[in-house]
Design a protein around this motif. Sequence first.
Motif, PDB file in Angstrom:
ATOM      1  N   ALA A 164       0.923  -1.186   0.011  1.00  0.00           N
ATOM      2  CA  ALA A 164      -0.087  -0.014   0.016  1.00  0.00           C
ATOM      3  C   ALA A 164       0.920   1.365  -0.037  1.00  0.00           C
ATOM      4  N   ALA A 165       1.930   1.125   0.640  1.00  0.00           N
ATOM      5  CA  ALA A 165       2.948   2.301   0.604  1.00  0.00           C
ATOM      6  C   ALA A 165       3.769   2.573  -0.576  1.00  0.00           C
ATOM      7  N   GLY A 166       3.882   1.458  -1.453  1.00  0.00           N
ATOM      8  CA  GLY A 166       4.651   1.410  -2.513  1.00  0.00           C
ATOM      9  C   GLY A 166       6.093   0.928  -2.375  1.00  0.00           C
ATOM     10  N   VAL A 167       6.261   0.424  -1.198  1.00  0.00           N
ATOM     11  CA  VAL A 167       7.765  -0.101  -0.825  1.00  0.00           C
ATOM     12  C   VAL A 167       7.916  -1.545  -1.243  1.00  0.00           C
ATOM     13  N   PHE A 168       6.866  -2.205  -1.168  1.00  0.00           N
ATOM     14  CA  PHE A 168       6.895  -3.775  -1.654  1.00  0.00           C
ATOM     15  C   PHE A 168       6.211  -3.599  -3.164  1.00  0.00           C
ATOM     16  N   THR A 169       6.874  -4.500  -4.204  1.00  0.00           N
ATOM     17  CA  THR A 169       6.261  -4.385  -5.421  1.00  0.00           C
ATOM     18  C   THR A 169       6.147  -5.771  -5.922  1.00  0.00           C
ATOM     19  N   THR A 194       1.421 -13.597  -2.009  1.00  0.00           N
ATOM     20  CA  THR A 194       0.998 -14.648  -1.320  1.00  0.00           C
ATOM     21  C   THR A 194       2.054 -15.712  -1.265  1.00  0.00           C
ATOM     22  N   VAL A 195       2.699 -15.661  -2.509  1.00  0.00           N
ATOM     23  CA  VAL A 195       3.440 -16.836  -2.776  1.00  0.00           C
ATOM     24  C   VAL A 195       4.979 -16.590  -2.164  1.00  0.00           C
ATOM     25  N   VAL A 196       5.162 -15.181  -2.155  1.00  0.00           N
ATOM     26  CA  VAL A 196       6.292 -14.793  -1.517  1.00  0.00           C
ATOM     27  C   VAL A 196       6.416 -14.961  -0.046  1.00  0.00           C
ATOM     28  N   ARG A 197       5.131 -14.668   0.574  1.00  0.00           N
ATOM     29  CA  ARG A 197       4.982 -14.792   2.046  1.00  0.00           C
ATOM     30  C   ARG A 197       5.122 -16.126   2.468  1.00  0.00           C
ATOM     31  N   LEU A 198       4.596 -16.981   1.772  1.00  0.00           N
ATOM     32  CA  LEU A 198       4.651 -18.590   1.946  1.00  0.00           C
ATOM     33  C   LEU A 198       6.087 -19.014   1.547  1.00  0.00           C
ATOM     34  N   ALA A 199       6.682 -18.635   0.829  1.00  0.00           N
ATOM     35  CA  ALA A 199       7.991 -19.014   0.535  1.00  0.00           C
ATOM     36  C   ALA A 199       9.143 -18.564   1.526  1.00  0.00           C
ATOM     37  N   ARG A 204      17.448  -9.713   4.546  1.00  0.00           N
ATOM     38  CA  ARG A 204      17.798  -9.143   3.424  1.00  0.00           C
ATOM     39  C   ARG A 204      17.193  -9.702   2.173  1.00  0.00           C
ATOM     40  N   ILE A 205      17.153 -11.193   2.033  1.00  0.00           N
ATOM     41  CA  ILE A 205      16.577 -11.908   1.134  1.00  0.00           C
ATOM     42  C   ILE A 205      15.251 -11.593   1.444  1.00  0.00           C
ATOM     43  N   GLY A 210      10.567  -6.885  -3.422  1.00  0.00           N
ATOM     44  CA  GLY A 210      10.620  -6.000  -4.406  1.00  0.00           C
ATOM     45  C   GLY A 210      10.952  -4.696  -3.716  1.00  0.00           C
ATOM     46  N   CYS A 211      11.621  -4.686  -2.422  1.00  0.00           N
ATOM     47  CA  CYS A 211      12.164  -3.603  -1.891  1.00  0.00           C
ATOM     48  C   CYS A 211      13.305  -2.855  -2.377  1.00  0.00           C
ATOM     49  N   ASP A 212      13.293  -1.613  -2.250  1.00  0.00           N
ATOM     50  CA  ASP A 212      14.236  -0.759  -2.894  1.00  0.00           C
ATOM     51  C   ASP A 212      15.546  -1.064  -2.222  1.00  0.00           C
ATOM     52  N   PRO A 213      16.717  -1.456  -2.935  1.00  0.00           N
ATOM     53  CA  PRO A 213      18.307  -1.583  -2.307  1.00  0.00           C
ATOM     54  C   PRO A 213      18.487  -0.665  -1.183  1.00  0.00           C
ATOM     55  N   GLY A 214      18.272   0.747  -1.311  1.00  0.00           N
ATOM     56  CA  GLY A 214      18.697   1.377  -0.474  1.00  0.00           C
ATOM     57  C   GLY A 214      17.921   1.126   0.799  1.00  0.00           C
TER      58      GLY A 214
END
Length: 234
Positions: free
Chosen positions: A149-154, A159-164, A193-194, A200-204
Amino acid sequence: MPKAVAARPAGDDQEATRIRVWRAAVELFAAKGFHGTGIRELADAAGLSSATLYHYMGSKDALLFAIMRSSLERLSEAAERVAVRAASPAEWIAGLVHVHVLSHALHPSETMVVDHELRALGDEHRAAAVELRDRYEGHWREAIDAGRAAGVFTAGQPTVVRLALLEMCSAVAGWYSPDGRLGLDEIAAEHARIALSALGCDPGVQAADFVTDLAQARELVAEIWQLRLPAGRH
């Protein structure tokens, strides 16, 4: 003649006995599986008769559920406190990862029982355990949703990422060794970090100090992950 009744410790001895039963069950269920562990074997490991074992923990199914309930409730409590402390979605996810990795690495037998023996529970206990598990995983869902919602995660498939990520963090219980090349703090920080990268978080943002600042997570795990036994049989 009346039947002989197994002697029951009193006072502090009762609590010590309950802890002994709990620990014996965790180690046996983790090593041999729920179905591979017999009641007599469990009683022998705890230094009790089968009758006394039943007095303290009830059926084997109830004992397994008590272990799962305690572990999942602690995870949820930790997740709730992480959410309160987090100043951003990225910090929130990093905190969840830190706590999950630390708790699984430091309490591998208990967490392996929770992660692998759910199907062994009877229907009623299984439904209750699934509800507790879903409650805990809901904290991860909320953190990811907040980041999106904040545009930080893309990430396109949250759901797949959360379970993984949950599977990745839980796996630490099976391979972490205090004698390994990397320390536990390094392992937890790398998992964070992973996780942020997968979301999809910004590297910074990924390089922020909170990713490697594990002091709060260590304190939280040390405080919450003390053996908590249920008040009675369930």
